[in-house]
Enzyme design. Structure first.
Site, mmCIF file in Angstrom:
data_model
loop_
_atom_site.group_PDB
_atom_site.id
_atom_site.type_symbol
_atom_site.label_atom_id
_atom_site.label_comp_id
_atom_site.label_asym_id
_atom_site.label_seq_id
_atom_site.Cartn_x
_atom_site.Cartn_y
_atom_site.Cartn_z
ATOM 1 N N ASN A 95 -5.737 -3.224 6.522
ATOM 2 C CA ASN A 95 -5.886 -3.386 7.966
ATOM 3 C C ASN A 95 -7.251 -2.924 8.465
ATOM 4 O OD1 ASN A 95 -3.502 -4.640 8.370
ATOM 5 N ND2 ASN A 95 -2.380 -2.827 9.031
ATOM 6 N N GLU A 151 0.878 -1.174 0.000
ATOM 7 C CA GLU A 151 0.000 0.000 0.000
ATOM 8 C C GLU A 151 0.920 1.230 0.000
ATOM 9 O OE1 GLU A 151 -4.039 -1.310 2.388
ATOM 10 O OE2 GLU A 151 -2.250 -0.951 3.569
HETATM 11 N N1 CAA Z 1 9.183 -15.682 5.609
HETATM 12 C C1 CAA Z 1 9.613 -15.896 4.367
HETATM 13 N N2 CAA Z 1 9.008 -16.752 3.516
HETATM 14 C C2 CAA Z 1 7.962 -17.438 3.985
HETATM 15 C C3 CAA Z 1 7.470 -17.282 5.287
HETATM 16 C C4 CAA Z 1 8.139 -16.357 6.126
HETATM 17 N N3 CAA Z 1 7.730 -16.121 7.368
HETATM 18 N N4 CAA Z 1 6.405 -18.092 5.448
HETATM 19 C C5 CAA Z 1 6.235 -18.741 4.302
HETATM 20 N N5 CAA Z 1 7.175 -18.350 3.412
HETATM 21 C C6 CAA Z 1 7.290 -18.773 2.033
HETATM 22 C C7 CAA Z 1 7.724 -20.182 1.927
HETATM 23 O O1 CAA Z 1 9.128 -20.302 1.899
HETATM 24 C C8 CAA Z 1 7.113 -20.603 0.611
HETATM 25 O O2 CAA Z 1 7.905 -20.094 -0.443
HETATM 26 P P1 CAA Z 1 8.028 -20.897 -1.826
HETATM 27 O O3 CAA Z 1 6.650 -20.920 -2.428
HETATM 28 O O4 CAA Z 1 8.998 -20.075 -2.609
HETATM 29 O O5 CAA Z 1 8.514 -22.246 -1.453
HETATM 30 C C9 CAA Z 1 5.787 -19.814 0.563
HETATM 31 O O6 CAA Z 1 5.966 -18.725 1.459
HETATM 32 C C10 CAA Z 1 4.616 -20.657 1.003
HETATM 33 O O7 CAA Z 1 4.913 -21.124 2.317
HETATM 34 P P2 CAA Z 1 4.495 -22.539 2.896
HETATM 35 O O8 CAA Z 1 4.252 -23.504 1.774
HETATM 36 O O9 CAA Z 1 5.428 -22.924 3.977
HETATM 37 O O10 CAA Z 1 3.199 -22.215 3.680
HETATM 38 P P3 CAA Z 1 1.805 -21.798 3.160
HETATM 39 O O11 CAA Z 1 1.484 -22.245 1.797
HETATM 40 O O12 CAA Z 1 0.945 -22.197 4.281
HETATM 41 O O13 CAA Z 1 1.867 -20.192 3.100
HETATM 42 C C11 CAA Z 1 1.682 -18.050 4.012
HETATM 43 C C12 CAA Z 1 2.265 -19.428 4.173
HETATM 44 C C13 CAA Z 1 2.266 -17.390 2.760
HETATM 45 C C14 CAA Z 1 2.050 -17.246 5.228
HETATM 46 C C15 CAA Z 1 0.116 -18.183 3.814
HETATM 47 O O14 CAA Z 1 -0.405 -18.909 4.887
HETATM 48 C C16 CAA Z 1 -0.590 -16.849 3.759
HETATM 49 O O15 CAA Z 1 -0.707 -16.222 2.714
HETATM 50 N N6 CAA Z 1 -1.137 -16.392 4.920
HETATM 51 C C17 CAA Z 1 -1.820 -15.114 5.032
HETATM 52 C C18 CAA Z 1 -0.842 -14.086 5.483
HETATM 53 C C19 CAA Z 1 -1.465 -12.726 5.627
HETATM 54 O O16 CAA Z 1 -2.663 -12.529 5.649
HETATM 55 N N7 CAA Z 1 -0.594 -11.702 5.747
HETATM 56 C C20 CAA Z 1 -1.016 -10.333 5.950
HETATM 57 C C21 CAA Z 1 -1.112 -10.031 7.404
HETATM 58 S S1 CAA Z 1 -1.598 -8.353 7.674
HETATM 59 C C22 CAA Z 1 -0.147 -7.518 7.657
HETATM 60 O O17 CAA Z 1 0.911 -8.039 7.572
HETATM 61 C C23 CAA Z 1 -0.286 -6.049 7.715
HETATM 62 C C24 CAA Z 1 -0.149 -5.433 9.012
HETATM 63 O O18 CAA Z 1 0.229 -4.272 9.034
HETATM 64 C C25 CAA Z 1 -0.578 -6.065 10.246
#
Ligand code: CAA
Length: 496
Positions: free
Chosen positions: A192, A154
């Site tokens: 958010n 954003e």
């Molecule tokens: N750091 C770096 N890379 C990460 C990671 C982390 N903490 N967690 C997961 N990854 C990467 C993995 O390495 C993997 O990469 P590749 O595809 O290249 O192999 C990819 O993300 C997918 O990870 P996983 O297969 O282990 O796990 P998953 O498919 O369950 O995905 C997730 C994990 C991407 C976190 C997924 O669950 C997701 O999209 N969750 C929603 C997250 C969300 O809503 N975020 C926004 C929060 S609000 C915010 O951040 C704003 C604020 O101001 C509060």
């Protein structure tokens, strides 16, 4: 002249800051990472190594590439090292006094041309900008956790942002492989404002005992297809950050739905901040397991409501004596349990039965989930049996109280309503809101796409039911939604 951003500073190397530094370094930029002291710098280095190490372990990065990325990042405890950076972004805790002090310092240290950006989740970018002598060159650049993965940034402009700067920062975001959405300076911005309101609502539901933590997480994952349930996501974001965002939202809106759920304050005060402290709603990182369903010990089942024939046939195939009935009366007399397929509360139905303890509501959501609603009259044995029956028909049961819209719709519809109000206020377009929610949170569809899929009338009626139950003005359907239904419009996105 268009700026070229080649050297960037990142202040604060916690989860977000380290992720942001990695994103810049991966795109080939030179990064200077700053932390307050050597101990914090060590933790920051650890964050950088573990995040890139994760990609290495998955074979997404070679050792040489990892070394190259880390080699582009210099770590320091001195802000003075940022003097000649083209852009400095801060990712320090969400406390306005800290941000104001930092930006005053950065303004003193950095070249007048340096763009100063904040990764704040919700604080006023205008207020931060006003502490500097260059408010026109201060913007928000809001990344999402995990920053290396989530595709959204954003880009927040204020009323005094220099012409063209927001677009240049958006171009930089594109260079990082991200999709920018340009927004004005309003608490919570797009994501958010919508996301945290929904997460807080889930926490309030938990406090009200509507369902368990695992139940709510499972319901949202299976019922809506979100990648993480609300409590697993709160743990990822950090409960302290979530609490602070809610406080800022409440301060701006005075909407009681933005008042942080007391359980957030309690967990934060106890030091349970989520993943970053090792425990929050969940301990460690164990994914929630679906709640266990009891083995159905019943033999005869009466089924009523929409879809009763099909449901009974499935149970019949599985060896149960399943009958269907349209009326919740004598026809259910001999049944061990009565399953009322319903998307609305079933207590009125139960009260008309000769054996109300045997009646359980069952709301089938999508093709994976079954919300199992027990009324104040339902016996634990009947609930347990119906959970087992739900499993037999191939669904994951989630137990909940017999309340309007149960779990999934009760959380989903107010979020959709908030998105309609946001669009109607002129703050963001439907497309931008849809893109932001998909790329910022990994949702399978944006709110307006979801409204079109579910049907405008279904959502409007669900909101009316929630309003009738909870009398919360925020649950009353947005006037735009109401009018579209009245006008017979079938696609809200068709308006854009
Ligand atoms: N750091 C770096 N890379 C990460 C990671 C982390 N903490 N967690 C997961 N990854 C990467 C993995 O390495 C993997 O990469 P590749 O595809 O290249 O192999 C990819 O993300 C997918 O990870 P996983 O297969 O282990 O796990 P998953 O498919 O369950 O995905 C997730 C994990 C991407 C976190 C997924 O669950 C997701 O999209 N969750 C929603 C997250 C969300 O809503 N975020 C926004 C929060 S609000 C915010 O951040 C704003 C604020 O101001 C509060």
């Amino acid at each position: 002249m268009t700026r070229s951003f080649e050297k960037v500073g990142v202040v604060g190397l916690g989860t977000m800051g380290a992720g942001i530094a990695e994103v810049f370094a991966r795109a080939g930029l030179t990064v200077v990472g700053v932390e307050a002291d050597h101990e914090a710098l060590g933790r920051g280095r650890g964050n950088l190594e573990s995040s890139t190490g994760r990609a290495l372990a998955k074979g997404r990065l070679s050792e040489a590439e990892q070394a190259e990325i880390l080699g582009r990042i210099t770590l320091t405890t001195s802000l003075e090292d940022l003097a000649d950076a083209d852009l400095v972004i801060e990712a320090i805790p969400e406390i306005m006094d800290f941000k104001r002090t930092l930006f005053t310092e950065l303004d003193r240290i950095c070249e007048p041309s340096t763009v100063l950006a904040t990764n704040t989740s919700s604080l006023s970018v205008t207020e931060i900008a006003a502490t500097t002598g260059r408010p026109g060159r201060v913007v928000g650049m809001h990344f999402f956790n995990p920053a290396p993965v989530m595709k959204l940034v954003e880009v927040v402009h204020t009323v005094v942002t220099e012409d063209g700067l927001a677009e240049e920062v958006a171009d930089l975001a594109r260079r990082l492989g991200k999709t920018p959405v340009s927004v004005g300076d309003r608490a919570g911005f797009v994501v958010n404002r919508l996301l945290l309101t929904y997460l807080n609502h889930a926490a309030v539901m938990l406090e009200n005992g509507l369902a368990t933590r695992e139940g709510i997480d499972t319901a949202m994952k299976l019922g809506v297809g979100v990648p993480m349930g609300p409590f697993a996501l709160l743990d990822l974001i950090g409960l302290d950050t979530s609490y602070e965002v809610m406080c800022v939202l409440f301060q701006e809106t005075r909407d009681r739905r933005h008042a942080p759920a007391p359980i957030l304050r309690e967990l934060v005060t106890a030091g349970l901040l989520g993943r970053k402290s090792g425990a929050g709603f969940y301990n460690g990182e164990a994914p929630p397991t679906p709640p266990a369903a009891g083995k159905p010990t019943v033999t005869s089942v009466a089924v009523l409501g929409e879809g009763a024939e099909e449901f009974a046939a499935r149970l019949g195939d599985a060896g149960f004596k399943a009958t269907t009935t349209q009326a919740a009366t004598d026809a259910t007399e001999d049944a061990d349990v009565v399953v009322a397929l319903s998307h609305t509360p079933v207590i009125e139905l139960a009260a008309r039965l000769p054996h109300p303890r045997r009646l359980v509501g069952l709301h089938l959501v999508g093709d994976k989930l079954a919300e199992v609603a027990s009324t104040v009259l339902t016996s634990p044995e009947a609930t347990c049996a119906v959970e087992g029956l739900a499993k037999i028909v191939g669904r994951v049961p989630v137990h909940c109280k017999d309340r309007a819209e149960f779990v999934v719709d009760a959380l989903l519809y107010p979020y959709l309503n908030d998105a309609v109000r946001m669009h109607d206020s002129g703050y963001a377009t439907m497309d931008d809101i849809d893109v932001a929610m998909k790329l910022g949170c990994g949702y399978p569809a944006g709110p307006f796409e979801t409204i079109d899929t579910l049907g405008l009338e279904t959502v409007r009626d669900g909101l009316r039911a929630l309003y009738a139950e909870y009398r919360d003005p925020a649950f009353a359907p947005a006037p735009l939604l109401d009018q579209l239904v009245t006008a017979g419009v079938r696609s809200i996105r068709g308006l854009s």
